[in-house]
Design a protein around this motif. Structure first.
Motif, short mmCIF file in Angstrom:
data_model
loop_
_atom_site.label_atom_id
_atom_site.label_comp_id
_atom_site.label_asym_id
_atom_site.label_seq_id
_atom_site.Cartn_x
_atom_site.Cartn_y
_atom_site.Cartn_z
N UNK A 54 0.83 -1.21 0.00
CA UNK A 54 0.00 0.00 0.00
C UNK A 54 0.87 1.26 0.00
N UNK A 55 0.41 2.26 -0.69
CA UNK A 55 1.00 3.59 -0.50
C UNK A 55 -0.10 4.63 -0.57
N UNK A 74 1.44 -1.22 -5.26
CA UNK A 74 2.26 -2.34 -5.72
C UNK A 74 1.37 -3.48 -6.23
N UNK C 26 3.56 2.60 7.13
CA UNK C 26 2.49 2.28 6.20
C UNK C 26 2.68 3.09 4.93
N UNK C 27 2.57 2.42 3.82
CA UNK C 27 2.71 3.11 2.55
C UNK C 27 4.13 3.44 2.20
N UNK C 29 6.66 0.99 2.01
CA UNK C 29 7.41 -0.24 1.74
C UNK C 29 8.34 -0.03 0.55
N UNK C 30 9.44 -0.76 0.50
CA UNK C 30 10.43 -0.52 -0.55
C UNK C 30 9.89 -0.78 -1.96
N UNK C 31 9.05 -1.82 -2.12
CA UNK C 31 8.43 -2.09 -3.43
C UNK C 31 9.43 -2.15 -4.57
N UNK C 32 10.54 -2.83 -4.36
CA UNK C 32 11.56 -2.82 -5.41
C UNK C 32 11.03 -3.42 -6.71
N UNK C 33 10.54 -4.65 -6.62
CA UNK C 33 10.08 -5.24 -7.87
C UNK C 33 8.74 -4.64 -8.29
N UNK C 34 7.93 -4.24 -7.31
CA UNK C 34 6.65 -3.64 -7.66
C UNK C 34 6.82 -2.41 -8.52
N UNK C 35 7.74 -1.55 -8.09
CA UNK C 35 7.98 -0.32 -8.84
C UNK C 35 8.48 -0.63 -10.25
N UNK C 36 9.39 -1.61 -10.33
CA UNK C 36 9.93 -1.98 -11.64
C UNK C 36 8.83 -2.49 -12.55
N UNK C 37 7.94 -3.26 -11.99
CA UNK C 37 6.87 -3.81 -12.82
C UNK C 37 5.92 -2.70 -13.25
N UNK C 38 5.65 -1.78 -12.34
CA UNK C 38 4.78 -0.67 -12.71
C UNK C 38 5.38 0.11 -13.88
N UNK C 39 6.71 0.21 -13.87
CA UNK C 39 7.36 1.01 -14.92
C UNK C 39 7.39 0.29 -16.25
N UNK D 66 12.30 -9.74 -11.09
CA UNK D 66 10.89 -9.48 -11.39
C UNK D 66 10.11 -10.78 -11.55
N UNK D 177 10.86 -5.61 -0.14
CA UNK D 177 10.17 -5.30 -1.38
C UNK D 177 10.50 -6.25 -2.50
N UNK D 490 15.69 0.76 -11.03
CA UNK D 490 15.30 0.79 -9.62
C UNK D 490 16.11 -0.14 -8.76
#
Lengths: 161, 624, 251, 498
Positions: A54-55, A74, C26-27, C29-39, D66, D177, D490
């Motif tokens: 969540x963000x 995410x 809250x909100x 989190x590092x989201x390393x792979x999440x961010x990459x996937x979003x991109x 990924x 993450x 990233x």
């Protein structure tokens, strides 16, 4: 302040669900309720996963025309939760089938009674009186009786009886 | 492929052949002959017994990065000689008529032969070990092979065997721990590395290692708190097997202890280790353990009413003498200890074979149900007589020589209390072997034994050969002292200065040839007087007796054998044996109690609670 | 005693878990792979719904495992229940209870609607929220509704088996075809198409269709199996039979 | 074409299609299972032979952090080859009632190879769940009331365990993450705090339900006593080891600190004590073997808790040894079952089985020169090398447990060889192959004994490879089949592999 509150609500909720589920499994006697408690615990774990992705002020990760440069949450935990919910459904279905069969066989839903009958069944099938009885166990002490020595003496030395 | 490999190979082939052919009628003889071949192969490297150099085996293995090697030196050769000799005597004894009768009563003589040849092979492997790892492998092989020999009689023997294997496993684990610690300290299992590094070990390490190894090896020797298994396990084995086990099996513990504790770690260090709050050093403590190992089991033997148990209990006690002698660390004492290994093996083999012969005819080893067999089985009586004289350490038999050396050394080293202790032990030995011969061969013949005969020659011959060896090596101990000296040299002791007839040191000497000459001279004079001075003896039938004017028939028991030494035992009591039993059973009770608790845990109907508790505790461990 | 200790340890566990989570933001989190996937997810897969790209693309094998779990659960359930259905099938009262006309007719009214809705959600899984699982559940509901309305009506199990077998197999076969094309297992192919259109995102819609059918059939089967148990009051004959079986098998 | 994915895809495919095939042709359905297992064996062995250094394969063709990767090194391929082998040996050729059991076995095989190969935390969780559900079905396949009840209790324990494991995974994801094991390894420094370690503890306890870790193994004696011997053999032999493998992977890549090892050590030690003591007290063969299995897995855990390569080699050796011996012993219960008191005379009625029991028992105790001894030796030297009071305590526990183990195993063996009433030993309705199957395990054991020297070298090689954290990470990030090679800006942390 609000962030703190949200933090407590979310994480406290997730962890609370997990702990409530576990306590339910431990303390409840009805096996159907145990299955439900398990489901509650699973929900807690899933909530934890969702929180992880969540963000604030972000939208769902779906690309539409208007969402071009907006912040998104995410997508990975969402996919994970999707998977884990389905897994949970499968396990619960199997658990319910087992509950039905156990009830049909043992005529009770009480975990204690079921356990007792199960132990009796296992003991009967293996021909043991009871696990906790004082019957000769596997590693029983091999102390020969002194009186028996003389009787076997003849046998071992190749003598007549 | 050198002579050592040949020896081991022949031994392996013997075991294989007797194992595969164990149902065949002639397997007994085949095994006996193959054992003879082994004996010859051993003799081909007899230079080891006369100060020859070490023979390395050509077989080398590296497993998991650990090299394994085998070799033979004077000490190994000395023990191997006894091993194969004892096995030969037992095997020949068991091969002939005895096997037929044994088979008729449901036994499997082939299996017995197989077990013995397997034991010989494993013992040779142990004796040949060239590093700690191969030593441990050999040790375990010997342990499990002797289990086979112990349990093959079935019935009560299996229970004794089980008890043995529990003790043996405990010992083996203690050894394994010791070996592990050595590996940690030196980084290898090689003897040489250990010997080199031993001088740098701290006192704590020396104490821990010594205790681990002595406890481990001591189990097989029957050292004091670990002796409870031995008597029954040896006694319940079929006769020839008992003879073999009694003669050599527990000496493997002594061998391993000599190699690791005496030679490599160095017993000398233990003299320096003081035990807190006492005046004793670690060595003194061990010597007292040895002394008690002599006394307690010997007096327990006195109480036995089964001839086999009586002998087996002696086996434990005599091990104490050997330990005592070697712990003295001087040439005389250590020679006495080593010599006693040989002497005792011959005595015990002769005694067990003789008792087996008696059982063969009378079908019982119960000392309360025997008696007066001397006229019926004179040669067996002779063998037994020779054996007990040797065992009791009375001249002119060989047991006297080794015991004399040990006494002498105790006196030289100034240990009067220990000397007294050993003398007390010897007193017990004499009393109990007198019980043995009196209750079996002397006194009144029982009615049911009226018609028994001497045992067949196939059984008599090995017995007589062993008895002859006892006499000859008693008469000329120098023959064996040759080997003992090279074994001493292999161990790093100063070899004893010996002559053919005994020893010749500055502080005391013994010449058995002279002594025997005097002794037999004395007998000769006595005989001359007896026969020359009007022999008034009159031969009567054994049952031709009367007492107090009443004629006695065979069913009137006047022969005092039941509950022999009752008065003496009343004074001594059996408290000490009870102590060890109590120790053992309280250990087992603890295990039993704990296991009951664990079962309750597994029986609990809420395992989820344990999951909760574990999760909480481990999180607390990481966070708290 | 058990309850007390459970509560003590559970409160301890809750406390410790909260201590751990207290340091998380809250909100944030590092989201390393999440961010990459979003991109890069849109470019690589071409699905408008990025969750779908993760479910079927990046973590396709998870989804395979997941439908396999459903299949396993259904197989295991029918294995567990089969002894009962085999035994009681003869004695079972084949009375079809009709719980009322309104229920029955609305069930048949909703059936086509639910089917359509389910298929819609499945087929638009790569564009909008939803997809194979959600749609599959609606499909299962469509088939379960008549069962609720008219209990005791049979379900065509062999037909369900056919659907779930082929749907599951086609998922794997699509993955294997990718292999034969020289790609990795389960790698999307067929080109991206125009993002946002129904025919886009390569094989993803096909995979989701397979998943949807599989989940639908699986859940229908599961529910039908559970529904067919009927009253779970143990019959005395059944009990005797099963306890006899216990003895003979267990000993 | 990276065909290692077939080891997962093929059995699942076959399992999906099995109901359909068995509807049309029952005889064809019977051959599918063994055929698929043979194919799996072929694929994994082909890779095993080709493999010179570890490789990672990106499934779906997505660059490692990924997408999901399969990590192929000697250890995972070894397990992947053992899975079809053991399943082939234990396959119920003769007594197939329906396709369902077969289907579940295939699903078990597929998920097991997935579990062995996978390099992604959540993927591991999915395969672990698949494995669990399949094993529930198989455990209940006896269809007795006791089997249902035991399976239910097993399911609840396992379900709770997976909740904990999922929580652990969630905690790891929240902190790092990422889900890829290699990527987690790269970020391991972030996990070296109470939260990270707690995640490890939760996963260990969760997965530990299947790995028979103390004290979450209450299901073991019940399930093994009620399930058929083949299933018990499979669960005790194979499944528990795969669960251990997951813990080991996590340990190697992310948790090399002493705290995590201490947790494993303590749990393993308690497992040894509890398992062996209970086995000592148990009164029937199946429960004795179940408890001894718990003790053995405790030893495996203790072995893996030794830091560095020494622990890895000891652990793998213990694991493989138990993998061969326990199924053999459990299959023996298809021969005789029931109270130990009634075993008297068993050796007379089936001498070969008694000899095999002796063989397995001796190896289990660790009598040289059997393979069990070498495994135990590695464990002992490893524990001594670690040389802290806790490890030395573990050594003492291990050695005392061996004595207890020797006692109850030999007591059982001696009971078998003692004379008994003829009718006392119940011979069970057994499939014709039972003895053959047990002999297969015995032959494997003896072959291992003979080829101990080369085997030991191979073992050390495998251990060196699989305990190398940097190698694991590098391998994964060099994954093959990544056609799209775009720079991912990233992922900054991956530039330097520690």
């Amino acid at each position: 302040m609000t962030t703190d509150l949200i933090h407590w609500l979310l994480y406290g909720g997730a962890m609370g669900l997990i702990v409530i589920g576990i306590v339910g499994v431990v303390t409840l006697n009805n096996i159907f309720r145990i299955v439900l408690a398990l489901a509650i615990a699973e929900a807690g774990a899933n909530l934890l996963l969702v929180i992880a992705g969540y963000r604030f002020d972000a939208i769902a990760p779906i690309l539409t025309g208007s969402s071009a440069n907006q912040l998104m949450v995410d997508p990975v935990p969402q996919a994970m939760v999707l998977t884990s919910i389905v897994i949970g459904v499968g396990i619960q279905a199997l658990a319910l089938a087992l509950v039905v069969k156990v009830y049909q066989n043992y005529k009770t839903l009480d975990i204690g009674e079921i356990h007792q009958q199960l132990s009796t069944d296992i003991d009967n099938s293996s021909g043991v009186i009871s696990l906790l009885s004082s019957e000769q166990p596997a590693g029983e002490r091999p102390l020969p009786e002194p009186s028996a020595q003389h009787e076997t003496a003849q046998l071992n030395q190749g003598g007549d009886k | 492929m050198n002579q050592l490999d040949t020896l081991l190979l022949i031994s392996l082939i013997t075991a294989l052949i007797s194992g595969l052919g164990r149902r065949h009628q002639l397997i007994g003889w085949a095994t006996a002959i193959l054992l003879t071949v082994q004996f010859l192969a051993l003799l081909s490297i007899s230079s080891l017994g006369y100060g020859g150099t070490v023979i390395e085996s050509a077989v080398n293995l590296t497993i998991l990065g650990q090299p394994l090697s085998w070799r033979f030196d004077g000490l190994s050769w000395f023990f191997a000689l006894i091993t194969i000799g004892a096995a030969m005597a037992s095997s020949f004894f068991a091969a002939g008529i005895w096997a037929k009768k044994y088979k008729k009563h449901g036994g499997n003589p082939g299996l017995l032969q197989f077990a013995m040849s397997l034991n010989v092979f494993t013992m040779l492997v142990l004796l040949a070990s060239g590093d700690l790892l191969s030593l441990f492998i050999g040790w375990e092989l010997v342990s499990w092979a002797s289990l086979l020999l112990m349990v093959l009689a079935g019935g009560i023997a299996t229970q004794w065997g089980l008890r043995y294997i529990v003790y043996a496993t405990a010992g083996a684990m203690s050894i394994l721990a010791g070996i592990g610690i050595i590996y940690h300290l030196t980084g290898s299992f090689a003897y040489a590395d250990l010997a080199a590094a031993a001088s740098t070990f701290s006192t704590t390490h020396v104490v821990v290692l010594s205790l681990l190894f002595i406890a481990g090896f001591g189990v097989k020797m029957g050292l004091l708190p670990f002796h409870l298994w031995q008597a029954g396990a040896y006694a319940e084995t079929p006769g020839p097997g008992s003879a073999f086990l009694g003669a050599i099996s527990s000496r493997m513990g002594l061998y391993a202890m000599l190699i690791v504790v005496f030679q490599l770690i160095g017993l000398g260090k233990m003299i320096a280790v003081e035990i807190p709050f006492t005046f004793l050093s670690l060595r003194d403590l061990l010597m007292w353990v040895a002394a008690f190992t002599i006394i307690f089991p010997t007096y327990t033997a006195l109480r036995q009413n089964d001839a086999r148990y009586l002998l087996a209990w002696h086996g434990i006690g005599q091990g104490g003498y050997m330990m005592m002698g070697l712990l003295l660390l001087d040439p005389v004492g250590s020679a006495g200890g080593l010599l006693h290994v040989f002497n005792y093996a011959t005595n015990q083999a002769a005694l067990f074979l003789a008792i087996t012969a008696v059982v063969y005819r009378t079908h019982t080893a119960d000392l309360n149900r025997l008696g007066g067999l001397v006229n019926r089985m004179p040669l067996t009586f002779l063998v037994l007589l020779v054996g007990i004289i040797g065992l009791a350490g009375i001249p002119p038999m060989n047991g006297f020589v080794s015991k004399w050396l040990i006494y002498r050394s105790l006196i030289i080293e100034g240990m009067p209390l220990l000397f007294v202790a050993t003398v007390i032990g010897t007193l017990g030995t004499i009393l109990s072997v007198y019980k043995l011969i009196h209750n079996t061969f002397l006194g009144q013949l029982r009615l049911e034994h009226e018609h028994i005969r001497e045992v067949p020659w196939s059984m008599l011959a090995p017995m007589l050969v062993v008895a002859t060896i006892i006499f000859i090596t008693g008469f000329m101990p120098g023959l064996v002292l040759d080997w003992v000296a090279s074994a001493q040299a292999a161990l790093g002791f100063t070899p004893l200065a010996y002559t053919l007839g005994g020893v010749e040191t500055a502080r005391g000497s013994l010449d058995m040839i002279w002594l025997c000459g005097v002794l037999f001279g004395g007998f000769g004079v006595g005989a001359l007087l007896f026969y020359g001075g009007g022999n008034k003896a009159k031969r009567v039938h054994q049952l031709d007796n009367y007492a107090g004017g009443h004629f006695l028939t065979a069913d009137t028991r006047y022969h005092y054998s039941n509950n022999f030494y009752a008065g003496l035992m009343h004074h001594i009591g059996g408290w000490y044996r009870g102590t060890f039993k109590w120790l053992e059973s309280s250990l087992i009770s603890i295990v039993s109690l704990l296991s009951g608790l664990t079962q309750i845990l597994f029986h609990s109907y809420h395992p989820a609670l344990f999951l909760l508790i574990t999760a909480t505790l481990s999180l607390y461990f990481f966070i708290g | 005693m058990r309850n007390v200790s459970a509560l003590v340890f559970a409160s301890g566990l809750a406390f410790l878990l909260l201590v751990i989570t207290w340091q998380f933001v809250v909100g944030g989190a590092p989201m390393l792979i999440g961010e990459a996937i979003l991109q890069q997810g849109a470019d690589k897969i071409g699905s408008a719904n990025l969750v779908t790209s993760v479910v079927l693309g990046y973590r396709g094998i998870d989804t395979l495992g997941e439908i396999a779990i459903l299949f396993t659960a259904s197989t295991a359930t029918s294995l567990v229940l089969s002894s009962l259905s085999a035994k009681t099938s003869s004695s079972k009262k084949v009375v079809i209870r009709d719980d009322g006309t309104i229920l029955a007719s609305s069930a048949s009214l909703f059936f086509p609607l639910l089917i359509t809705l389910g298929m819609y959600i499945i087929l638009h899984g790569h564009l909008t929220p939803g997809g194979g699982f959600q749609g599959g559940v609606i499909l299962a509901a469509a088939f379960f509704l008549p069962l609720l309305a008219v209990p005791g009506r049979g379900v065509n199990h062999s037909g369900l088996a056919l659907v779930e077998g082929f749907a599951g197999a086609s998922f794997i076969i699509i993955g294997i075809i990718a292999l034969f094309q020289g790609n990795a297992f389960l790698q999307p192919f067929f080109g991206h198409g125009e993002m946002g259109s129904l025919v886009s995102a390569g094989t993803l819609p096909l995979l989701y269709t397979a998943v949807g059918l599989k989940v639908g059939a699986e859940l229908s089967g599961l529910l039908a199996n559970l529904a067919e148990i009927g009253e779970i009051v143990p019959e005395s004959t059944d009990l005797q039979a099963s306890s006899m079986q216990t003895e003979s098998n267990g000993s | 074409m990276n065909n290692i994915a077939f080891t997962v895809a093929l059995p699942l495919l076959a399992a999906f299609l099995l109901p359909i095939i068995s509807n049309s042709s029952k005889s064809a359905a019977r051959f599918i299972g063994p055929f698929v297992l043979l194919a799996m064996l072929g694929f994994s062995l082909a890779y095993f032979n080709m493999l010179e250094h570890p490789v990672a394969i990106a499934l779906g063709g997505f660059r490692p952090p990924l997408g999901i990767t399969f990590h192929l090194d000697n250890l995972s391929l070894l397990m992947a080859s053992i899975i079809p082998l053991i399943m082939l040996v234990l396959w119920p050729y003769a007594n197939i009632e329906g396709y369902r059991e077969e289907s579940l076995l295939l699903l078990l095989a597929g998920s097991a190879s997935g579990l062995a190969l996978s390099g992604d935390l959540f993927n591991i969780y999915v395969f672990y769940e698949l494995l669990s559900v399949a094993s529930f079905g198989l455990a209940a396949a006896n269809r007795t009331g006791a089997a249902f009840a035991a399976t239910f209790r097993y399911l609840v324990m396992s379900g709770l365990g997976t909740v904990l494991a999922l929580t652990g995974i969630g905690l790891i994801y929240t902190q790092t993450g990422t889900l890829n094991l290699a990527h987690i390894g790269l970020l391991a420094s972030q996990l070296n705090n109470p939260a990270g370690l707690s995640a490890f503890a939760l996963i260990v306890i969760g997965i530990g339900v299947k790995a028979e870790i103390f004290p979450v193994n209450g299901w073991v004696p019940e399930v093994y006593s009620t399930a058929s011997p083949r299933i018990s053999a499979l669960l005790a032999g194979l499944i528990s080891k795969l669960a251990v493998l997951v813990i080991v992977r996590l340990l190697v890549v992310a948790y090399q600190g002493p705290e995590a090892l201490t947790l494993l050590l303590v749990l393993g030690m308690l497992g040894i004590i509890w398992g062996e003591l209970s086995a000592w007290r148990s009164k029937d063969l199946k429960r004795m073997l179940s408890f001894s299995s718990i003790g053995q897995l405790g030893m495996v855990l203790v072995a893996f808790s030794i830091p560095g390569e020494a622990g890895m080699v000891a652990g793998i050796a213990m694991m493989l040894h138990h993998l061969v011996v326990k199924p053999g012993l459990f299959m023996l219960t298809e021969h005789w079952n029931g109270s130990l008191n009634k075993l008297a005379g068993a050796a007379k009625s089936s001498p070969l089985a008694a000899v095999l029991f002796m063989l397995f028992a001796l190896s289990l105790i660790g009598v040289p020169p059997f393979p069990g001894f070498w495994a135990k030796l590695l464990l002992v030297t490893g524990l001594v090398e670690a040389n802290t009071p806790l490890y030395l305590t573990a050594l003492a526990v291990l050695l005392s447990a061996t004595v207890i183990e020797a006692h109850y195993l030999m007591h059982t063996a001696i009971r078998m060889y003692s004379k008994g009433k003829k009718k006392q030993v119940k011979k069970l309705h057994q499939t014709p192959f039972t003895l053959t199957i047990i002999s297969v395990f015995a032959v494997v054991l003896i072959t291992a004994l003979i080829t101990m020297a080369p085997l030991g070298n191979k073992l050390q090689h495998i251990a060196a490879e699989s305990s190398d954290r940097a190698l694991y990470i590098n391998t994964t990030f060099a994954a093959r089949h990544t056609p799209v090679r775009k720079q991912i800006s990233l992922i900054k942390q991956q530039s330097k592999v520690q």
